[in-house]
Design a protein around this motif. Structure first.
Motif, short mmCIF file in Angstrom:
data_model
loop_
_atom_site.label_atom_id
_atom_site.label_comp_id
_atom_site.label_asym_id
_atom_site.label_seq_id
_atom_site.Cartn_x
_atom_site.Cartn_y
_atom_site.Cartn_z
N UNK A 1 -32.05 59.43 -60.91
CA UNK A 1 -33.51 58.82 -60.50
C UNK A 1 -34.10 60.22 -61.11
N UNK A 2 -35.21 60.19 -61.19
CA UNK A 2 -37.11 61.57 -61.61
C UNK A 2 -37.37 61.54 -62.66
N UNK A 3 -37.12 60.07 -63.50
CA UNK A 3 -37.63 60.07 -64.78
C UNK A 3 -39.06 59.53 -64.83
N UNK A 4 -39.63 59.61 -65.62
CA UNK A 4 -40.72 59.06 -65.50
C UNK A 4 -42.42 59.18 -66.87
N UNK A 5 -43.19 58.99 -66.94
CA UNK A 5 -43.89 59.52 -67.92
C UNK A 5 -44.60 60.56 -67.63
N UNK A 6 -44.53 61.73 -68.80
CA UNK A 6 -44.76 62.71 -68.99
C UNK A 6 -45.36 62.91 -69.56
N UNK A 7 -46.73 64.26 -70.04
CA UNK A 7 -46.95 65.03 -71.32
C UNK A 7 -46.79 65.71 -71.88
N UNK A 8 -46.86 65.63 -72.89
CA UNK A 8 -46.31 67.04 -73.63
C UNK A 8 -46.31 68.30 -72.85
N UNK A 9 -45.71 69.29 -73.19
CA UNK A 9 -45.34 70.34 -72.44
C UNK A 9 -44.56 70.39 -70.83
N UNK A 10 -45.51 68.62 -70.53
CA UNK A 10 -45.05 69.09 -68.52
C UNK A 10 -43.29 69.16 -68.45
N UNK A 11 -43.32 68.64 -67.17
CA UNK A 11 -42.17 68.97 -66.58
C UNK A 11 -41.41 68.24 -65.56
N UNK A 12 -40.56 67.83 -65.50
CA UNK A 12 -39.40 66.46 -64.78
C UNK A 12 -38.45 66.81 -64.45
N UNK A 13 -37.67 66.65 -63.46
CA UNK A 13 -36.92 66.74 -62.83
C UNK A 13 -35.45 65.85 -61.81
N UNK B 1 -34.91 55.69 -78.34
CA UNK B 1 -34.29 54.44 -79.22
C UNK B 1 -34.55 54.57 -80.90
N UNK B 2 -32.98 53.46 -81.15
CA UNK B 2 -32.80 53.30 -82.09
C UNK B 2 -31.28 54.59 -82.67
N UNK B 3 -31.16 55.61 -82.18
CA UNK B 3 -29.96 56.85 -82.30
C UNK B 3 -29.57 56.55 -80.88
N UNK C 1 -38.13 64.35 -77.05
CA UNK C 1 -37.00 64.18 -75.57
C UNK C 1 -37.32 62.98 -74.86
N UNK C 2 -37.68 61.96 -74.83
CA UNK C 2 -38.19 60.82 -74.71
C UNK C 2 -36.68 60.09 -74.92
N UNK C 3 -36.47 59.72 -73.41
CA UNK C 3 -35.08 59.13 -73.54
C UNK C 3 -34.74 58.29 -72.75
N UNK D 1 -10.45 59.29 -64.55
CA UNK D 1 -10.92 58.37 -65.19
C UNK D 1 -12.45 58.69 -65.02
N UNK D 2 -13.55 58.58 -66.68
CA UNK D 2 -14.93 58.97 -65.90
C UNK D 2 -15.76 58.31 -65.79
N UNK D 3 -17.06 58.18 -65.53
CA UNK D 3 -17.74 57.85 -64.60
C UNK D 3 -19.53 58.04 -65.73
N UNK D 4 -19.96 56.75 -65.83
CA UNK D 4 -21.46 56.94 -65.83
C UNK D 4 -22.59 56.32 -65.02
N UNK D 5 -23.89 56.72 -65.20
CA UNK D 5 -24.81 56.36 -64.28
C UNK D 5 -25.66 55.13 -65.13
N UNK D 6 -26.69 54.39 -64.21
CA UNK D 6 -27.26 53.19 -65.48
C UNK D 6 -28.22 53.69 -66.50
N UNK D 7 -28.50 55.00 -66.13
CA UNK D 7 -29.89 55.41 -66.82
C UNK D 7 -31.02 55.76 -66.20
N UNK D 8 -31.68 56.42 -66.51
CA UNK D 8 -33.26 56.97 -65.85
C UNK D 8 -34.36 57.01 -67.32
N UNK D 9 -34.75 56.33 -67.45
CA UNK D 9 -35.76 56.56 -69.05
C UNK D 9 -36.87 57.90 -68.68
#
Length: 122
Positions: free
Chosen positions: A7-19, A41-43, A90-92, A109-117
């Motif tokens: 959790x915690x993903x979202x849209x942020x301006x350059x120079x901003x922060x997310x947790x 995207x594409x990578x 950092x967009x991903x 075993x290892x585990x993966x989450x579903x991801x947050x944008x």
């Protein structure tokens, strides 16, 4: 059933922060190193950071060193990725990952989450 929920993903301006946060369940969280990966995207999916099971050591991908901080709270089965000074690149989609581990001849075993944008945009 083992699960990682980001959790915690979202849209942020350059120079901003997310947790970003990742809550684990269904496995012995405290025994695992924990990591974050991201996929733009594409990578391909790329390594971002990892913290050892004791929480005493971290490794960061070069482009995020000094900007991102990875921590863990074993009491809450949670890891946090504090991301500061965010850049367009950092967009991903960010994925939480518990790598497979081996201990005393046993394999776990290892585990993966579903991801947050995470989107960095002006």
């Amino acid at each position: 059933q083992a699960q990682l929920v980001e959790s915690g993903g979202g849209l942020v301006q350059p120079g901003g922060s997310l947790r970003l946060s990742c809550v684990a369940s269904g496995f012995t969280f405290s025994s695992y190193a924990m990591s974050w990966y991201r996929q733009a995207p594409g990578k391909g999916r790329e390594f971002v950071a990892i913290i050892n099971s004791a929480g005493s050591s971290t490794i960061y991908e070069d482009s995020v060193k000094g900007r991102f901080t990875l921590s863990r709270d074993d009491a809450k089965n949670t890891v946090h990725l504090q991301m500061n000074s965010l850049k367009f690149e950092d967009t991903a989609v960010y994925y939480c990952h518990a790598p497979p581990r081996h201990e005393l001849g046993y394999s776990f075993p290892g585990y993966w989450g579903q991801g947050t944008q995470v989107t960095v945009s002006s």
